[in-house]
Design an enzyme around this catalytic site. Structure first.
Site, PDB file in Angstrom:
ATOM      1  N   GLU A   1       3.463  17.584 -16.184  1.00  0.00           N
ATOM      2  CA  GLU A   1       4.583  18.522 -16.152  1.00  0.00           C
ATOM      3  C   GLU A   1       5.505  18.159 -14.998  1.00  0.00           C
ATOM      4  O   GLU A   1       5.046  17.675 -13.960  1.00  0.00           O
ATOM      5  CB  GLU A   1       4.067  19.954 -15.980  1.00  0.00           C
ATOM      6  CG  GLU A   1       5.176  21.011 -15.973  1.00  0.00           C
ATOM      7  CD  GLU A   1       4.642  22.432 -16.001  1.00  0.00           C
ATOM      8  OE1 GLU A   1       5.459  23.365 -16.080  1.00  0.00           O
ATOM      9  OE2 GLU A   1       3.414  22.619 -15.940  1.00  0.00           O
TER      10      GLU A   1
ATOM     11  N   ASN B   1       5.314  25.543 -18.175  1.00  0.00           N
ATOM     12  CA  ASN B   1       6.394  26.506 -17.938  1.00  0.00           C
ATOM     13  C   ASN B   1       7.753  25.824 -17.812  1.00  0.00           C
ATOM     14  O   ASN B   1       8.782  26.399 -18.181  1.00  0.00           O
ATOM     15  CB  ASN B   1       6.105  27.324 -16.682  1.00  0.00           C
ATOM     16  CG  ASN B   1       4.889  28.212 -16.833  1.00  0.00           C
ATOM     17  OD1 ASN B   1       4.376  28.427 -17.928  1.00  0.00           O
ATOM     18  ND2 ASN B   1       4.396  28.740 -15.725  1.00  0.00           N
TER      19      ASN B   1
ATOM     20  N   ASN C   1       5.608  26.963 -25.128  1.00  0.00           N
ATOM     21  CA  ASN C   1       4.519  27.044 -24.156  1.00  0.00           C
ATOM     22  C   ASN C   1       4.319  28.491 -23.707  1.00  0.00           C
ATOM     23  O   ASN C   1       5.266  29.158 -23.303  1.00  0.00           O
ATOM     24  CB  ASN C   1       4.853  26.193 -22.919  1.00  0.00           C
ATOM     25  CG  ASN C   1       3.787  26.312 -21.836  1.00  0.00           C
ATOM     26  OD1 ASN C   1       2.713  25.749 -21.965  1.00  0.00           O
ATOM     27  ND2 ASN C   1       4.078  27.074 -20.783  1.00  0.00           N
ATOM     28  N   GLU C   2       3.085  28.963 -23.830  1.00  0.00           N
ATOM     29  CA  GLU C   2       2.677  30.269 -23.284  1.00  0.00           C
ATOM     30  C   GLU C   2       3.702  31.375 -23.545  1.00  0.00           C
ATOM     31  O   GLU C   2       4.070  32.125 -22.645  1.00  0.00           O
ATOM     32  CB  GLU C   2       2.384  30.134 -21.787  1.00  0.00           C
ATOM     33  CG  GLU C   2       1.166  29.270 -21.512  1.00  0.00           C
ATOM     34  CD  GLU C   2       0.760  29.229 -20.041  1.00  0.00           C
ATOM     35  OE1 GLU C   2       1.507  29.744 -19.181  1.00  0.00           O
ATOM     36  OE2 GLU C   2      -0.326  28.677 -19.747  1.00  0.00           O
TER      37      GLU C   2
ATOM     38  N   TYR D   1      -8.089  28.649 -17.095  1.00  0.00           N
ATOM     39  CA  TYR D   1      -8.318  28.133 -15.739  1.00  0.00           C
ATOM     40  C   TYR D   1      -9.391  28.987 -15.076  1.00  0.00           C
ATOM     41  O   TYR D   1      -9.476  30.197 -15.311  1.00  0.00           O
ATOM     42  CB  TYR D   1      -7.026  28.185 -14.913  1.00  0.00           C
ATOM     43  CG  TYR D   1      -5.924  27.302 -15.448  1.00  0.00           C
ATOM     44  CD1 TYR D   1      -5.920  25.933 -15.176  1.00  0.00           C
ATOM     45  CD2 TYR D   1      -4.890  27.816 -16.216  1.00  0.00           C
ATOM     46  CE1 TYR D   1      -4.912  25.115 -15.657  1.00  0.00           C
ATOM     47  CE2 TYR D   1      -3.871  27.006 -16.705  1.00  0.00           C
ATOM     48  CZ  TYR D   1      -3.893  25.651 -16.426  1.00  0.00           C
ATOM     49  OH  TYR D   1      -2.892  24.847 -16.908  1.00  0.00           O
TER      50      TYR D   1
ATOM     51  N   GLU E   1      -4.404  23.219 -22.119  1.00  0.00           N
ATOM     52  CA  GLU E   1      -4.424  23.402 -20.665  1.00  0.00           C
ATOM     53  C   GLU E   1      -5.801  23.927 -20.291  1.00  0.00           C
ATOM     54  O   GLU E   1      -6.224  24.982 -20.766  1.00  0.00           O
ATOM     55  CB  GLU E   1      -3.343  24.379 -20.186  1.00  0.00           C
ATOM     56  CG  GLU E   1      -1.932  23.839 -20.243  1.00  0.00           C
ATOM     57  CD  GLU E   1      -0.905  24.750 -19.547  1.00  0.00           C
ATOM     58  OE1 GLU E   1      -1.289  25.449 -18.583  1.00  0.00           O
ATOM     59  OE2 GLU E   1       0.249  24.756 -19.982  1.00  0.00           O
TER      60      GLU E   1
ATOM     61  N   GLN F   1      -3.718  19.427 -14.318  1.00  0.00           N
ATOM     62  CA  GLN F   1      -2.804  18.386 -14.759  1.00  0.00           C
ATOM     63  C   GLN F   1      -3.363  17.029 -14.327  1.00  0.00           C
ATOM     64  O   GLN F   1      -4.581  16.911 -14.206  1.00  0.00           O
ATOM     65  CB  GLN F   1      -1.418  18.679 -14.188  1.00  0.00           C
ATOM     66  CG  GLN F   1      -0.853  19.972 -14.830  1.00  0.00           C
ATOM     67  CD  GLN F   1       0.605  20.244 -14.537  1.00  0.00           C
ATOM     68  OE1 GLN F   1       1.358  19.352 -14.178  1.00  0.00           O
ATOM     69  NE2 GLN F   1       1.003  21.494 -14.692  1.00  0.00           N
TER      70      GLN F   1
END
Length: 503
Positions: free
Chosen positions: A27, A72, A172-173, A244, A292, A352
């Site tokens: 990212e 993001n 994304n999200e 996460y 992710e 990442q």
């Protein structure tokens, strides 16, 4: 010493080990791209400004498909900014990470970097502040061989052959209130369905990933997946999962059991997707892109992220977690969870790759080095081949505040029928004493141990840092193979891998 009994039998197949399971994520965030993979003037930089020492480590890590450019970041991204002559590319304010994006590294440059790394491109489109037309335009630019204005623009920009991107993420999200363009499940589902249909009219061969929940702890989890898939089921191939994990309030036992949460997360999303399919009378199956996942001490974000309207730095130091042996053991357990669900997890992206919650760290003008989490990923990516195999376990349990009683040992195996190669991956969550694994491998026939790896340290907080790059390195684990039983002793808080081959 406690004992655990495990059985490895190739007839207990889960599903194929797809190489996309070992994907990564780059990212435009912090020092990931600038000062990470790209640093002109560095002694190890090539003629394009990419750090050769980082490329060597990425190749060693063994990442397959790499998701790009966010995250993001993508919800405010105008893809046109990242192509064409560099001197004409605009500088933009990235609202996601309160930084300045120079666009010095764009789509063409990153694709060149992927060619050098030996990885494939997975592109995310902006469905936060943009929409269907912009996504179709990007697909045309990337995948159409020629004959149109946008494909010709790609050719004029130096790429005669198409990028031929196979996997595309539809935003994304979008369930997250922090996301630019955040919207309800119905609103996003309708937009994603329109965009998917339009993209498939242009290139029916692509694979599409629709946004699932940003985590199992989201208040809309479950409802979000159901509603989004009711809109998009016929138009997409995968739904995303993001997760996460971090140690909280000194609760090490629950942290060591983080993979229990990942297991439940995957199984809940699979059940929801299958429910939607059954309600539609569809024979189609939606798989998971776990695009992710990592250990991330997310509570540290607020203290370092710039916020002032006159402070938009280029490549600030953001999210540069330094990982311990404890973190790496948890990380290895998450890899086991992904392999245990290889029948439905078709793709996964470690988030990442460099500097930003990453297995690889760099210093400007200085070295690049492996974090502790580098080792389980690199070893698993190299050894896991063929088919994932379920490993029944009889083991002691440990009590956790978050997940209740959980097995002190978790494991999975992979088996390649053609070569006869088998790999066993195991984690010991216990903190007090070693455990002897007695692994029945008689179902594999006559085999021998060819290599073993152990990630452990008497100090679970040990780390690899700028001052000491090699404080933590994997060792070997002693093994004995007697009458079809493989004996492996694991110390407390340890991750291990053992590779076998037919005699």
């Amino acid at each position: 010493m406690t004992a655990a009994r495990l059985t490895v039998d190739p007839r207990s197949a889960i599903g194929p080990v797809r190489r996309r399971l070992f994907g990564g994520f780059v990212e435009h965030l912090g020092r990931h791209v600038y000062d990470g993979i790209y640093e002109p003037g560095h002694p190890a930089a090539d003629d394009q400004g990419f750090r050769g020492d980082v490329l060597e480590l990425v190749r060693e890590l063994g990442v397959s498909t790499i998701r790009y450019p966010g995250g993001n970041f993508v919800s405010g991204f105008r893809w046109e900014d990242s192509v064409g002559p560099r001197q004409q590319r605009p500088r933009r304010l990235d609202l996601a990470w309160h930084s300045t994006e120079t666009n010095e590294v764009g789509l063409h440059e990153f694709a060149d970097w992927l060619d050098k790394a030996g990885s494939d491109l997975m592109l995310a489109v902006n469905l936060g502040t943009r929409g269907t037309l912009e996504a179709i335009d990007l697909l045309e630019y990337a995948n159409v061989p020629g004959g149109s204005t946008l494909s010709q623009r790609r050719i004029d920009n130096g790429r005669a052959a198409p990028f031929d991107v196979r996997v595309w993420c539809l935003g994304n999200e979008m369930d997250g209130p922090w996301q630019l363009g955040h919207r309800s499940a119905d609103d996003y589902g309708e937009l994603a369905a329109r965009t998917a249909k339009g993209m498939r009219q242009l290139d029916p061969s692509i694979e599409l990933v629709v946004c699932g929940s940003s985590g199992a702890n989201m208040p809309t989890f479950g409802h979000w997946e159901r509603v989004v898939l009711e809109h998009t089921y016929d138009d997409v191939d995968m739904i995303s999962c993001h997760a996460y994990y971090q140690e909280r309030d000194g609760d090490i036992d629950s942290f060591l059991a983080s993979a229990v949460d990942m297991d439940r997360f995957i199984e809940a999303v699979v059940a929801t997707a299958d429910h939607v399919g059954a309600a539609r009378g569809s024979s189609k199956r939606i798989d998971i892109s776990f695009d992710e996942w990592n250990v991330w001490y997310i509570d540290r974000v607020a203290s370092v992220k710039p916020t002032a309207i006159d402070d938009w730095p280029v490549a600030p130091r953001l999210l540069e977690d330094v990982y311990s042996v404890l973190d790496a053991v948890v990380f290895g357990g998450l890899l086991i969870s992904l392999l245990k669900h290889a029948d439905r997890v078709a793709s996964a992206s470690l988030a990442q790759l460099v500097n930003v919650i990453a297995p690889i760290m760099t210093e400007p003008g200085g070295p690049a080095w492996r974090q502790t989490t580098f080792f389980p990923f690199a070893i698993t990516s190299r050894l896991a081949r063929g088919t994932a195999v379920r490993v029944p376990i009889e083991a002691p349990t440990i009590a956790t505040a978050v997940y209740g009683e959980v097995s002190a040992v978790d494991a999975v195996a992979t088996h390649d029928a053609d070569s006869g190669a088998t790999a066993i991956f195991a984690v010991h969550r216990g903190r007090d004493e070693p455990v002897e694994l007695m692994i029945d491998v008689s179902g594999l026939g006559e085999v021998e141990v060819v290599e073993s790896h152990l990630l452990h340290d008497d100090d679970p907080s040990a780390q690899n840092t700028l001052d000491d790059h090699d404080r933590v390195r994997p060792g070997t684990v002693p093994t004995r193979l007697v009458d079809g039983i493989l004996h492996v002793t694991l110390p407390p808080v340890a991750w291990a891998a053992v590779a076998l081959r037919r005699r």
